[in-house]
Design an enzyme around this catalytic site. Structure first.
Site, short mmCIF file in Angstrom:
data_model
loop_
_atom_site.label_atom_id
_atom_site.label_comp_id
_atom_site.label_asym_id
_atom_site.label_seq_id
_atom_site.Cartn_x
_atom_site.Cartn_y
_atom_site.Cartn_z
N SER A 3 0.80 -1.24 0.00
CA SER A 3 0.00 0.00 0.00
C SER A 3 0.83 1.28 0.00
O SER A 3 0.26 2.36 -0.18
CB SER A 3 -0.95 0.01 1.20
OG SER A 3 -2.00 -0.88 0.96
N LYS A 7 0.43 3.41 -2.96
CA LYS A 7 -0.73 4.30 -3.11
C LYS A 7 -0.32 5.78 -3.03
O LYS A 7 -1.03 6.65 -3.53
CB LYS A 7 -1.78 3.97 -2.04
CG LYS A 7 -2.35 2.55 -2.17
CD LYS A 7 -3.19 2.16 -0.96
CE LYS A 7 -3.73 0.73 -1.09
NZ LYS A 7 -4.45 0.31 0.14
N TYR A 9 -3.93 -2.73 -10.18
CA TYR A 9 -3.74 -2.46 -8.75
C TYR A 9 -2.82 -3.49 -8.09
O TYR A 9 -1.92 -3.13 -7.33
CB TYR A 9 -5.13 -2.43 -8.07
CG TYR A 9 -5.09 -2.40 -6.58
CD1 TYR A 9 -4.90 -1.21 -5.89
CD2 TYR A 9 -5.25 -3.56 -5.82
CE1 TYR A 9 -4.85 -1.17 -4.51
CE2 TYR A 9 -5.21 -3.54 -4.44
CZ TYR A 9 -5.01 -2.34 -3.79
OH TYR A 9 -4.96 -2.31 -2.41
N TYR A 50 -4.62 3.70 8.20
CA TYR A 50 -5.99 3.18 8.36
C TYR A 50 -6.53 3.50 9.75
O TYR A 50 -6.39 4.64 10.20
CB TYR A 50 -6.02 1.67 8.05
CG TYR A 50 -5.24 1.34 6.81
CD1 TYR A 50 -5.68 1.80 5.57
CD2 TYR A 50 -4.03 0.65 6.86
CE1 TYR A 50 -4.95 1.55 4.42
CE2 TYR A 50 -3.29 0.39 5.71
CZ TYR A 50 -3.76 0.86 4.50
OH TYR A 50 -3.05 0.62 3.37
N VAL A 74 1.08 -3.77 3.84
CA VAL A 74 1.03 -5.08 4.52
C VAL A 74 2.30 -5.91 4.32
O VAL A 74 2.44 -6.95 4.95
CB VAL A 74 -0.19 -5.96 4.15
CG1 VAL A 74 -1.47 -5.45 4.75
CG2 VAL A 74 -0.31 -6.17 2.67
#
Ligand code: GLN
Length: 309
Positions: free
Chosen positions: A69, A72, A196, A244, A262
């Site tokens: 991630s 991103k 993705y 998050y 992760v």
């Protein structure tokens, strides 16, 4: 924010590495992506890159890991470059308070994900930059951006990790399909998710990632890939949403904009001073690197680096 000498930095990093080697509770390695499930949790690496591109590292700083991630951040920068503020019609800018892969808010909020860092939001961002392009072109642009930021042409995508995530991507496919039902996906789900999972499978060492993160530091010597105004906004989003439902805790303990993945990596930005990358595969309950967070907490305390004064 204080300037820290290179010698002090080297000593602080060596102490952190020593402490992390001895840690007994190292968290839990992500199990849902088969290629990541088998990674040795004993590994730990940390790198601090200064604006001039030199870096100071300790531990397994030369071992490539899956940035997941953290990618991103780079796709958000590319999407804002392409679409500007139009992007915000497809994704919000608020923390979610929920797990990275949650589907709950998506139904309540008409298919508009809370922010670009939860999975649904990142899938919408990838979908936005795919418009009119082939996945190959989008991934090529992402790699060009990262390689330019890091000053390193060896950075690549691990195809086996991408295939492994693709084979178990039911949840992300569900998020994409739901957004499609609400009119917030423009490309076929398979195309967007295929892109993705490949963006998430970019592999980097902490040394490379710390150098790449300099595009968000905004100091003389750093690569100028986005405007200072946009740098501030990306950092704000990282601070509020980068971890998050653990974002508040990260801001409290570390006090720097950060983005986790992760794979166990975290990129943290010290505005005007440095870019930090840390990696340890074991995760805490919010899916963020357990020792990575602890290491950043030590580093922030030892250097006095914090955006909160
Ligand atoms: N590729 C991962 C996923 O979509 C990224 C999640 C993460 O790093 N938090 O599940």
């Amino acid at each position: 924010m204080e300037a820290v000498s290179r010698a002090d930095l080297a000593q602080i990093l060596a102490e952190i590495e020593h402490r992390m080697r001895l840690a007994e509770d190292r968290g839990t390695v992500a199990g849902y992506i088969p290629q990541l499930a088998g990674i040795d949790p004993a590994q730990f690496g940390i790198s601090v890159a200064l604006p001039d591109g030199t870096a100071c590292s300790a531990g397994d700083a030369a071992t490539p890991f899956s940035i997941q991630s953290i990618s991103k951040v780079f796709t958000l920068a590319i999407a804002l470059g392409r679409l500007g503020d139009q992007l915000w019609s497809r994704v919000g800018r608020e923390p979610s308070g929920l797990a990275f892969n949650s589907i709950l808010q998506l139904e309540q909020e008409n298919g508009i994900p809370r922010n670009p860092f939860v999975n649904a939001g990142a899938i919408a961002v990838t979908d936005a930059i795919l418009a009119g392009h082939q996945p190959r072109e989008v991934l090529g642009e992402l790699l060009r951006f990262i390689r330019l930021a890091a000053g390193d042409d060896a950075i690549h995508i691990n195809r086996a990790v991408a295939a492994s995530e693709q084979a178990t991507a039911h949840r992300n496919i569900a998020l994409a399909e739901f957004m499609a039902a609400m009119g917030n996906l423009r490309n076929p789900t398979a195309l967007t998710i295929g892109t993705y999972v490949h963006q998430c499978a970019v592999e980097m060492t902490t040394d490379q990632l710390a150098r790449a993160g300099r595009f968000l530091v905004n100091a003389p010597g750093c690569p100028r890939l986005v405007s200072p105004a946009r740098i501030r906004r990306i950092n704000a989003l990282m601070m509020m949403c980068g971890h998050y439902d653990g974002s508040g805790e990260f801001a409290y303990r570390v006090g720097l904009p950060g983005k986790s993945g992760v794979g166990g990596g975290i990129l943290a930005v010290v505005p005007g001073r440095a870019s930090i990358a840390v990696w340890s595969p074991g995760l805490n309950a919010s899916g963020n690197s357990k020792l990575g967070t602890e290491a950043l907490e030590h580093l922030a305390r030892a250097t006095g680096w914090s955006v909160f004064g």
